[in-house]
Design a protein around this motif. Sequence first.
Motif, short mmCIF file in Angstrom:
data_model
loop_
_atom_site.label_atom_id
_atom_site.label_comp_id
_atom_site.label_asym_id
_atom_site.label_seq_id
_atom_site.Cartn_x
_atom_site.Cartn_y
_atom_site.Cartn_z
N ILE A 189 0.84 -1.20 0.00
CA ILE A 189 0.00 0.00 0.00
C ILE A 189 0.87 1.25 0.00
CG2 ILE A 189 -1.84 1.24 1.20
CD1 ILE A 189 -2.85 -1.42 0.49
N LEU A 190 1.96 1.16 0.77
CA LEU A 190 2.88 2.30 0.87
C LEU A 190 3.46 2.65 -0.49
CD1 LEU A 190 3.57 3.73 3.48
CD2 LEU A 190 5.75 2.52 3.51
N ARG A 191 3.78 1.62 -1.26
CA ARG A 191 4.37 1.85 -2.58
C ARG A 191 3.37 2.54 -3.51
NH1 ARG A 191 6.06 -3.63 -4.68
NH2 ARG A 191 5.07 -4.48 -2.83
N ILE A 192 2.10 2.11 -3.38
CA ILE A 192 1.07 2.71 -4.23
C ILE A 192 0.82 4.16 -3.81
CG2 ILE A 192 -1.37 2.57 -4.89
CD1 ILE A 192 0.54 0.52 -6.16
N LEU A 193 0.83 4.39 -2.48
CA LEU A 193 0.66 5.76 -2.00
C LEU A 193 1.81 6.64 -2.49
CD1 LEU A 193 -0.64 5.08 1.62
CD2 LEU A 193 -1.92 6.06 -0.29
N ALA A 194 2.99 6.06 -2.56
CA ALA A 194 4.15 6.82 -3.06
C ALA A 194 3.94 7.22 -4.52
CB ALA A 194 5.42 5.99 -2.92
N ILE A 195 3.41 6.28 -5.30
CA ILE A 195 3.12 6.59 -6.71
C ILE A 195 2.09 7.71 -6.78
CG2 ILE A 195 2.02 5.69 -8.82
CD1 ILE A 195 4.62 4.46 -8.72
N GLN A 196 1.08 7.59 -5.90
CA GLN A 196 0.03 8.62 -5.89
C GLN A 196 0.65 9.99 -5.62
OE1 GLN A 196 -2.62 8.66 -2.52
NE2 GLN A 196 -4.40 9.11 -3.82
N LEU A 197 1.56 10.02 -4.66
CA LEU A 197 2.23 11.26 -4.29
C LEU A 197 3.02 11.84 -5.46
CD1 LEU A 197 2.10 12.38 -1.41
CD2 LEU A 197 4.46 11.61 -1.09
N LEU A 198 3.57 10.94 -6.27
CA LEU A 198 4.36 11.39 -7.41
C LEU A 198 3.50 11.99 -8.51
CD1 LEU A 198 7.05 8.58 -7.92
CD2 LEU A 198 7.47 10.95 -7.28
N ILE A 199 2.39 11.28 -8.85
CA ILE A 199 1.68 11.65 -10.08
C ILE A 199 0.39 12.44 -9.85
CG2 ILE A 199 2.64 9.68 -11.36
CD1 ILE A 199 -0.06 8.30 -11.03
N SER A 200 0.03 12.71 -8.59
CA SER A 200 -1.23 13.42 -8.38
C SER A 200 -1.11 14.88 -8.86
CB SER A 200 -1.62 13.37 -6.90
OG SER A 200 -0.65 14.06 -6.14
N LYS A 201 -2.27 15.53 -8.96
CA LYS A 201 -2.33 16.89 -9.55
C LYS A 201 -1.32 17.83 -8.90
CE LYS A 201 -6.42 17.64 -12.13
NZ LYS A 201 -7.30 16.46 -11.84
N ASN A 202 -1.22 17.77 -7.56
CA ASN A 202 -0.26 18.63 -6.87
C ASN A 202 0.94 17.83 -6.40
OD1 ASN A 202 -2.10 20.85 -7.04
ND2 ASN A 202 -3.29 19.83 -5.42
N GLY A 203 1.24 16.79 -7.16
CA GLY A 203 2.30 15.87 -6.75
C GLY A 203 3.68 16.34 -7.13
N VAL A 204 4.63 15.48 -6.81
CA VAL A 204 6.05 15.81 -7.00
C VAL A 204 6.38 16.11 -8.45
CG1 VAL A 204 8.40 14.96 -6.70
CG2 VAL A 204 6.66 14.44 -4.99
N ILE A 205 5.88 15.25 -9.35
CA ILE A 205 6.23 15.41 -10.76
C ILE A 205 5.69 16.73 -11.30
CG2 ILE A 205 5.81 14.50 -13.09
CD1 ILE A 205 6.06 11.71 -11.89
N ASN A 206 4.41 17.00 -11.02
CA ASN A 206 3.84 18.26 -11.50
C ASN A 206 4.54 19.47 -10.90
OD1 ASN A 206 2.05 17.52 -13.45
ND2 ASN A 206 0.30 17.33 -12.05
#
Lengths: 273, 363
Positions: free
Chosen positions: A106-123
């Motif tokens: 779950i943690l790994r998926i939450l990490a992905i979410q953190l990366l690609i979400s609208k206000n995430g790391v990548i954006n």
Amino acid sequence: MNKNRVQVLSIPYILWVIGFTVIPLIFVVAKAATNAEGDFTFEYLLAIFDPVHRKALLLSVCLAFISSVICVLISYPAALILKSAKFKDTKIIMFIMILPMWMNFILRILAIQLLISKNGVINHLLSVLHLGQIDIINTPIAIVIGMVYDYLPYMLLPVLNCVLAIPDDIIEAGKDLGAGKFHVLTKILIPLSLSGIGSGITMVFVPSMTEFVIANILGGGKIQLLGNIIEQEFSVSMNWNLGSGLSLTLMIFVLITTLLFGRNSANNRNFVL
Amino acid sequence: MSKKLIELKNISKSFGSNLVLDELDLYIRENEFVTLLGPSGCGKTTILRIIGGFETPDIGSVYFDGVDITKLSPNERQLNTVFQKYALFTHMTVAENIAFGLRLKKKSDSYIKDKIKYALDLVNLPGYEDRYPDSLSGGQQQRIAIARAIVNEPKVLLLDEPLGALDLKLRQEMQYELIRLKNELGITFIYVTHDQEEALTMSDTIVVMNQGYIQQIGTPESIYNEPTNAFVADFIGESNIIDGIMVRDRLVNIGGLDFECVDEGFGKNEPVDVVIRPEDVELGSPEGGHTTGTVTSIIFKGVHYEIQVESAIGINFMVQTTQNFPVGSFVGINVIPDNFQIMHKPQSEDEEILNIEDIPLKE
């Protein structure tokens, strides 16, 4: 005497199989074939043909298929590179590759979410660099990214094992007989790795197809895979009969996949290109 | 003499800090059966792999029929290899294995079919087309590997210890098979082995190697009868290698006693190695012997007895003879002049007798 001992030793396993496989399966089949009143019905077994369910099944199969293909496309070249690089200790490489598996799922998926979400790391990075924005969270693309990230090691390991096991002299024999790089790949390497790719596909496709957690987190609850629907029938709608019926349908698909790709290496000559 | 088909000029090759070949020159003539013979790690397989295109020399060039092929990849060379562990394609039938090279060359189906049949007949496995390599014995797999190579009509067949994985009986059978094949095909065979008996049986020419240097090139007879140094004498067959001093031409002193020999051209009183093959030491009555000795051990070896004799000149001779001399018997020892082989003392480590400890465990 000896035979008796073997029988005694096997009792715990038999109990395990009965208690945790056979009996639950009987319950699922019984629930699927009856309605809330306990009367026999085909309704839930055929519920898959309901447009909503059909669409969810199709999406599940599609995303699982795409994830498996992407995993193959990442793993196979990686295995070839590792093979030709002739690292002294491929165990270390394998270890590094499966290291993410030690982290909570779950943690790994939450990490992905953190990366690609609208206000995430990548954006955030993209906006700093003035390179526009990505908007993939809550789309099937996000789910595929999550599935690939989560299940890649399950593809990588069998593929890598299989490719590394191909003897160098077989490849040299191919070159010796006139095969260039392309023909070495298509006529020797790929046919000899099909068993590894096959087990990799089984190990990625099956969990991807029954997936619902990734879809919940990265799909924002907007994308319904068959796994999500089954989960909701059991935990929200409390319609265990429908949930069981859909589960059985999904099991049939899993079975088909396993039969298609899960052959052992002894049979891999059936796949000759 | 037929023309030179392959020429290696000034080849050096290292793996890491390990110099495997050092400024090596070698040529191979058309239609020769050449054997590269030497202990593990002597560089023989590396030469074969350089000729086959699987390794590139650090320095030097390879010529094939006068053309520089040093930079060509294996698939661009007119030669084929038979590998030690057969290296058959396990996902293909025997016929598909044999057809592999021909299909890449886009030969017609009927041509390929004829070739498969011809090749299987040649290696004595007709009717094996549809079998898979896994279902064949080691000897059969190696025959298929040979068939797979020769259907491409190479000018040269490279064989890398092809019989190494077979048991003794089969190995001997395959040796005759290979000689027959070589004669029927009329092509050049370059054969790598560490087995001196194999080399003596099959070769037209033997190249004896040690530590990356060629020790001697010659026919099996000349290598056996006239080894050039202690390494060759010791590696090929069994021998007594004895310290001696060349008194003058045709006379050598061993342990204070002069023996007549046939060798000339050594320096006056030059220390030399003297080789006497065990079967060339003649035992008889003490009165008739050039020197005498006492039998210290005797072992029955089937064809002959192997006898150790402690001689009056302080040298322990190994003798092979069909006669039985019991331990303790007092015998006369004779060697005819022709059977002394006089060699210069080793000039470098690679010319010395091989120590077991020097052999690397893995090549």
